[in-house]
Enzyme design. Sequence first.
Site, PDB file in Angstrom:
ATOM      1  N   GLY A  10      84.062  20.841  56.219  1.00 33.93           N
ATOM      2  CA  GLY A  10      85.301  21.256  55.484  1.00 33.93           C
ATOM      3  C   GLY A  10      86.422  21.400  56.387  1.00 33.93           C
ATOM      4  O   GLY A  10      87.272  22.042  55.833  1.00 33.93           O
ATOM      5  N   TYR A 149      81.019  25.044  39.051  1.00 30.43           N
ATOM      6  CA  TYR A 149      81.786  25.502  40.260  1.00 30.43           C
ATOM      7  C   TYR A 149      80.985  27.051  40.350  1.00 30.43           C
ATOM      8  O   TYR A 149      80.314  27.263  41.604  1.00 30.43           O
ATOM      9  CB  TYR A 149      83.047  25.446  40.364  1.00 30.43           C
ATOM     10  N   ALA A 151      78.367  28.372  39.014  1.00 28.71           N
ATOM     11  CA  ALA A 151      77.023  28.059  39.321  1.00 28.71           C
ATOM     12  C   ALA A 151      76.677  27.809  40.683  1.00 28.71           C
ATOM     13  O   ALA A 151      75.686  28.320  41.190  1.00 28.71           O
ATOM     14  CB  ALA A 151      76.172  27.225  38.391  1.00 28.71           C
ATOM     15  N   LYS A 153      78.500  28.288  43.326  1.00 33.05           N
ATOM     16  CA  LYS A 153      78.843  29.303  44.252  1.00 33.05           C
ATOM     17  C   LYS A 153      77.607  30.617  44.246  1.00 33.05           C
ATOM     18  O   LYS A 153      77.533  31.530  45.063  1.00 33.05           O
ATOM     19  CB  LYS A 153      80.246  29.874  43.959  1.00 33.05           C
TER      20      LYS A 153
HETATM   21  P1  NAD Z   1      90.251  22.349  50.513  1.00 38.70           P
HETATM   22  O1  NAD Z   1      90.075  21.427  49.171  1.00 38.70           O
HETATM   23  O2  NAD Z   1      91.724  22.500  51.268  1.00 38.70           O
HETATM   24  O3  NAD Z   1      89.202  22.060  51.668  1.00 38.70           O
HETATM   25  C1  NAD Z   1      87.866  21.615  51.518  1.00 38.70           C
HETATM   26  C2  NAD Z   1      87.451  20.735  52.660  1.00 38.70           C
HETATM   27  O4  NAD Z   1      86.071  20.296  52.275  1.00 38.70           O
HETATM   28  C3  NAD Z   1      88.072  19.433  52.783  1.00 38.70           C
HETATM   29  O5  NAD Z   1      88.649  19.134  54.147  1.00 38.70           O
HETATM   30  C4  NAD Z   1      87.344  18.620  52.199  1.00 38.70           C
HETATM   31  O6  NAD Z   1      87.690  16.834  52.780  1.00 38.70           O
HETATM   32  C5  NAD Z   1      86.018  18.944  52.561  1.00 38.70           C
HETATM   33  N1  NAD Z   1      84.999  18.512  51.750  1.00 38.70           N
HETATM   34  C6  NAD Z   1      84.832  18.065  50.501  1.00 38.70           C
HETATM   35  N2  NAD Z   1      83.656  17.533  50.208  1.00 38.70           N
HETATM   36  C7  NAD Z   1      83.035  17.251  51.414  1.00 38.70           C
HETATM   37  C8  NAD Z   1      81.683  16.903  51.526  1.00 38.70           C
HETATM   38  N3  NAD Z   1      81.074  16.181  50.619  1.00 38.70           N
HETATM   39  N4  NAD Z   1      81.313  16.891  53.021  1.00 38.70           N
HETATM   40  C9  NAD Z   1      82.179  17.111  54.012  1.00 38.70           C
HETATM   41  N5  NAD Z   1      83.442  17.921  53.732  1.00 38.70           N
HETATM   42  C10 NAD Z   1      83.947  17.584  52.431  1.00 38.70           C
HETATM   43  O7  NAD Z   1      89.634  23.630  49.957  1.00 38.70           O
HETATM   44  P2  NAD Z   1      89.796  25.308  50.492  1.00 38.70           P
HETATM   45  O8  NAD Z   1      90.697  25.837  49.562  1.00 38.70           O
HETATM   46  O9  NAD Z   1      90.168  24.908  52.090  1.00 38.70           O
HETATM   47  O10 NAD Z   1      88.329  25.591  50.317  1.00 38.70           O
HETATM   48  C11 NAD Z   1      87.343  25.891  51.222  1.00 38.70           C
HETATM   49  C12 NAD Z   1      86.217  26.697  50.854  1.00 38.70           C
HETATM   50  O11 NAD Z   1      86.627  27.960  50.175  1.00 38.70           O
HETATM   51  C13 NAD Z   1      85.576  25.698  49.626  1.00 38.70           C
HETATM   52  O12 NAD Z   1      83.972  25.830  49.546  1.00 38.70           O
HETATM   53  C14 NAD Z   1      86.099  26.543  48.316  1.00 38.70           C
HETATM   54  O13 NAD Z   1      85.203  26.446  47.345  1.00 38.70           O
HETATM   55  C15 NAD Z   1      86.089  28.044  48.749  1.00 38.70           C
HETATM   56  N6  NAD Z   1      87.002  28.877  48.071  1.00 38.70           N
HETATM   57  C16 NAD Z   1      88.337  28.424  48.184  1.00 38.70           C
HETATM   58  C17 NAD Z   1      89.065  29.389  47.325  1.00 38.70           C
HETATM   59  C18 NAD Z   1      90.548  29.252  47.216  1.00 38.70           C
HETATM   60  O14 NAD Z   1      91.297  29.996  46.645  1.00 38.70           O
HETATM   61  N7  NAD Z   1      91.142  28.359  48.251  1.00 38.70           N
HETATM   62  C19 NAD Z   1      88.793  30.516  46.459  1.00 38.70           C
HETATM   63  C20 NAD Z   1      87.191  30.697  46.651  1.00 38.70           C
HETATM   64  C21 NAD Z   1      86.419  30.016  47.458  1.00 38.70           C
END
Ligand code: NAD
Length: 241
Positions: A10, A149, A151, A153
């Site tokens: 990602g 989500y 679950a 995480k």
């Molecule tokens: P985002 O949506 O901006 O980025 C997620 C990335 O994952 C994207 O580039 C997407 O294309 C890629 N992705 C999605 N499905 C995929 C797959 N099947 N195979 C390969 N790549 C895939 O999200 P973000 O906010 O940058 O989040 C990144 C991580 O941090 C995630 O795991 C999210 O759950 C976690 N997170 C984010 C937050 C927040 O507040 N933004 C908080 C807690 C946890």
Amino acid sequence: MKDSVTIVTGGAQGIGKAIAEFLADKGGDIAIFDIIDGDETAGIIRDKGRRCQFYRVDVADVQAVGEAVDGVVKEMGKVSNLVNNAGITSDKLLLRMKEEDWDRVIRVNLKGVFSCTKAVIRHMLKTGGSIVSISSIAGVMGNAGQANYAASKAGIIGFTKSIAREYGERGIRANAIAPGFIRTKMTDALDDKTKEEMFKAIPLKRFGEPSDIAYLTYFLISGYGSYITGEVINVNGGLYM
Ligand code: NAD
């Protein structure tokens, strides 16, 4: 970090992009696994003078991940670290949540961590390595509307601790980061009222930045974190403590 090779799933945007860029700033080479175009991030990293390869791969596709990891080893020489960052949401209250909402989120967020970790560990057995998986505050304290989500995480946390126990003696460390609200496309989607409510509950009165997660990821996978394994570290402005 110097001359290490880190796979960031990602890594095309958001937190993963910030992690990939910061690790490159610190002298590491990067492989990005994503389903959207990662060439822009790869270009930025190459401009920093580091190697970067983009692999279009769905993290939950076990066979495709295996082939991509073999590709990294062949093309970049090794795999030193893995950052399991790819993740999705499909938020609904449980009574409205469809089976496909559950399956989709568990598949990407949890099976994706399984498939990528299993594929890299084969290569790390002789060399050691470091794995950082991005969990969430929702996985630690739960969140209404995010049962699927949360679950997935929380599952990452149990998975991480198990891997830390299984492979510690091989010099492989596994840790999780549990971010609170970080400013990315994922949180931009929240309406202003929800954001205001969140700010009230966060002692630091703001959302975090992707770089806040990148700095900790670097700490954990670099020598600074060499005696830390099986940990879950909260980065949430005090929202959960
Ligand atoms: P985002 O949506 O901006 O980025 C997620 C990335 O994952 C994207 O580039 C997407 O294309 C890629 N992705 C999605 N499905 C995929 C797959 N099947 N195979 C390969 N790549 C895939 O999200 P973000 O906010 O940058 O989040 C990144 C991580 O941090 C995630 O795991 C999210 O759950 C976690 N997170 C984010 C937050 C927040 O507040 N933004 C908080 C807690 C946890």
